[in-house]
Scaffold this motif. Structure first.
Motif, mmCIF file in Angstrom:
data_model
loop_
_atom_site.group_PDB
_atom_site.id
_atom_site.type_symbol
_atom_site.label_atom_id
_atom_site.label_comp_id
_atom_site.label_asym_id
_atom_site.label_seq_id
_atom_site.Cartn_x
_atom_site.Cartn_y
_atom_site.Cartn_z
ATOM 1 N N TYR A 1 0.838 -1.201 0.000
ATOM 2 C CA TYR A 1 0.000 0.000 0.000
ATOM 3 C C TYR A 1 0.875 1.255 0.000
ATOM 4 C CZ TYR A 1 -3.692 3.256 1.412
ATOM 5 O OH TYR A 1 -4.572 4.314 1.482
ATOM 6 N N PHE A 2 1.872 1.282 0.874
ATOM 7 C CA PHE A 2 2.789 2.430 0.908
ATOM 8 C C PHE A 2 3.455 2.615 -0.454
ATOM 9 C CE2 PHE A 2 3.708 1.967 5.734
ATOM 10 C CZ PHE A 2 2.652 2.795 6.039
ATOM 11 N N GLU A 3 3.955 1.520 -1.006
ATOM 12 C CA GLU A 3 4.667 1.612 -2.283
ATOM 13 C C GLU A 3 3.751 2.141 -3.388
ATOM 14 O OE1 GLU A 3 8.204 -1.680 -1.739
ATOM 15 O OE2 GLU A 3 6.318 -2.361 -2.636
ATOM 16 N N GLN A 4 2.528 1.664 -3.410
ATOM 17 C CA GLN A 4 1.588 2.091 -4.444
ATOM 18 C C GLN A 4 1.141 3.539 -4.228
ATOM 19 O OE1 GLN A 4 -2.124 -0.048 -4.540
ATOM 20 N NE2 GLN A 4 -2.509 0.542 -6.659
ATOM 21 N N GLN A 5 0.717 3.875 -3.032
ATOM 22 C CA GLN A 5 0.192 5.210 -2.764
ATOM 23 C C GLN A 5 1.259 6.300 -2.868
ATOM 24 O OE1 GLN A 5 -3.111 6.076 -2.281
ATOM 25 N NE2 GLN A 5 -3.393 3.954 -2.905
ATOM 26 N N LEU A 6 2.475 5.956 -2.448
ATOM 27 C CA LEU A 6 3.547 6.960 -2.429
ATOM 28 C C LEU A 6 4.477 6.845 -3.627
ATOM 29 C CD1 LEU A 6 4.374 6.715 1.375
ATOM 30 C CD2 LEU A 6 2.890 8.372 0.226
ATOM 31 N N GLN A 7 4.224 5.862 -4.480
ATOM 32 C CA GLN A 7 5.032 5.615 -5.673
ATOM 33 C C GLN A 7 6.519 5.544 -5.334
ATOM 34 O OE1 GLN A 7 3.852 8.480 -8.627
ATOM 35 N NE2 GLN A 7 1.777 7.710 -8.690
ATOM 36 N N LEU A 8 6.826 4.598 -4.464
ATOM 37 C CA LEU A 8 8.213 4.379 -4.064
ATOM 38 C C LEU A 8 8.457 2.890 -3.876
ATOM 39 C CD1 LEU A 8 7.908 3.708 -0.809
ATOM 40 C CD2 LEU A 8 7.828 6.169 -0.645
ATOM 41 N N ARG A 9 9.685 2.532 -3.651
ATOM 42 C CA ARG A 9 10.071 1.148 -3.401
ATOM 43 C C ARG A 9 10.756 1.084 -2.050
ATOM 44 N NH1 ARG A 9 10.244 -3.692 -2.801
ATOM 45 N NH2 ARG A 9 11.709 -5.090 -3.778
ATOM 46 N N LEU A 10 10.275 0.209 -1.166
ATOM 47 C CA LEU A 10 10.892 0.004 0.145
ATOM 48 C C LEU A 10 11.778 -1.237 0.036
ATOM 49 C CD1 LEU A 10 7.762 0.656 2.385
ATOM 50 C CD2 LEU A 10 9.594 2.243 1.823
ATOM 51 N N PRO A 11 13.092 -1.062 0.110
ATOM 52 C CA PRO A 11 14.013 -2.190 -0.078
ATOM 53 C C PRO A 11 13.835 -3.279 0.987
ATOM 54 C CG PRO A 11 15.191 -0.082 -0.088
ATOM 55 C CD PRO A 11 13.788 0.198 0.343
ATOM 56 N N ASP A 12 13.826 -4.530 0.524
ATOM 57 C CA ASP A 12 13.640 -5.676 1.419
ATOM 58 C C ASP A 12 14.680 -5.727 2.530
ATOM 59 O OD1 ASP A 12 11.454 -6.461 -0.078
ATOM 60 O OD2 ASP A 12 12.580 -7.916 -1.255
ATOM 61 N N ASP A 13 15.936 -5.410 2.206
ATOM 62 C CA ASP A 13 16.982 -5.492 3.231
ATOM 63 C C ASP A 13 16.756 -4.491 4.351
ATOM 64 O OD1 ASP A 13 17.652 -3.460 1.302
ATOM 65 O OD2 ASP A 13 19.707 -3.429 2.080
ATOM 66 N N ARG A 14 16.205 -3.336 4.018
ATOM 67 C CA ARG A 14 15.903 -2.337 5.057
ATOM 68 C C ARG A 14 14.619 -2.681 5.791
ATOM 69 N NH1 ARG A 14 16.809 3.558 3.481
ATOM 70 N NH2 ARG A 14 16.402 3.742 5.705
ATOM 71 N N LEU A 15 13.635 -3.238 5.084
ATOM 72 C CA LEU A 15 12.394 -3.666 5.744
ATOM 73 C C LEU A 15 12.672 -4.727 6.798
ATOM 74 C CD1 LEU A 15 9.907 -3.841 2.765
ATOM 75 C CD2 LEU A 15 9.625 -2.467 4.835
ATOM 76 N N ALA A 16 13.640 -5.579 6.535
ATOM 77 C CA ALA A 16 13.975 -6.651 7.476
ATOM 78 C C ALA A 16 14.487 -6.099 8.807
ATOM 79 C CB ALA A 16 15.011 -7.583 6.860
ATOM 80 N N ARG A 17 14.961 -4.868 8.807
ATOM 81 C CA ARG A 17 15.499 -4.258 10.036
ATOM 82 C C ARG A 17 14.470 -3.403 10.779
ATOM 83 N NH1 ARG A 17 20.136 -3.324 6.426
ATOM 84 N NH2 ARG A 17 19.416 -1.189 6.221
ATOM 85 N N VAL A 18 13.274 -3.256 10.216
ATOM 86 C CA VAL A 18 12.231 -2.444 10.847
ATOM 87 C C VAL A 18 11.691 -3.178 12.075
ATOM 88 C CG1 VAL A 18 9.878 -1.592 10.558
ATOM 89 C CG2 VAL A 18 11.576 -1.198 8.763
#
Length: 81
Positions: free
Chosen positions: A48-65
């Motif tokens: 949803y974030f990626e679609q609404q904000l037109q961005l890409r959240l990198p998997d390696d950084r998501l893993a650290r959230v």
């Protein structure tokens, strides 16, 4: 609208779109787990974030959230890139 309230509203919208409309009140320092969002819902929230904000959240950084603030910081970093 402050950045906190903007992000909190976006997170609530994303959770609702993912089928979890009733997340509890939270503080930015709270662990994501406190929100009661399982991994499938979080996957949909990220989409949803990626679609609404037109961005890409990198998997390696998501893993650290771990906390809501971690997620907000990651979204902000990717918006600024």
């Amino acid at each position: 609208m402050t950045p906190y309230t903007e992000f909190a509203e976006l997170l609530r919208q994303a959770a609702s779109a993912a089928g979890q409309p009733d997340i509890p009140d939270f503080d930015m320092r709270d662990p994501i787990a406190k929100l009661g969002l399982d991994s499938i819902v979080m996957f949909e929230v990220v989409g949803y974030f990626e679609q609404q904000l037109q961005l890409r959240l990198p998997d390696d950084r998501l893993a650290r959230v771990r906390t809501v603030q971690d997620l907000a910081d990651l979204v902000e970093d990717c918006r600024s890139a």
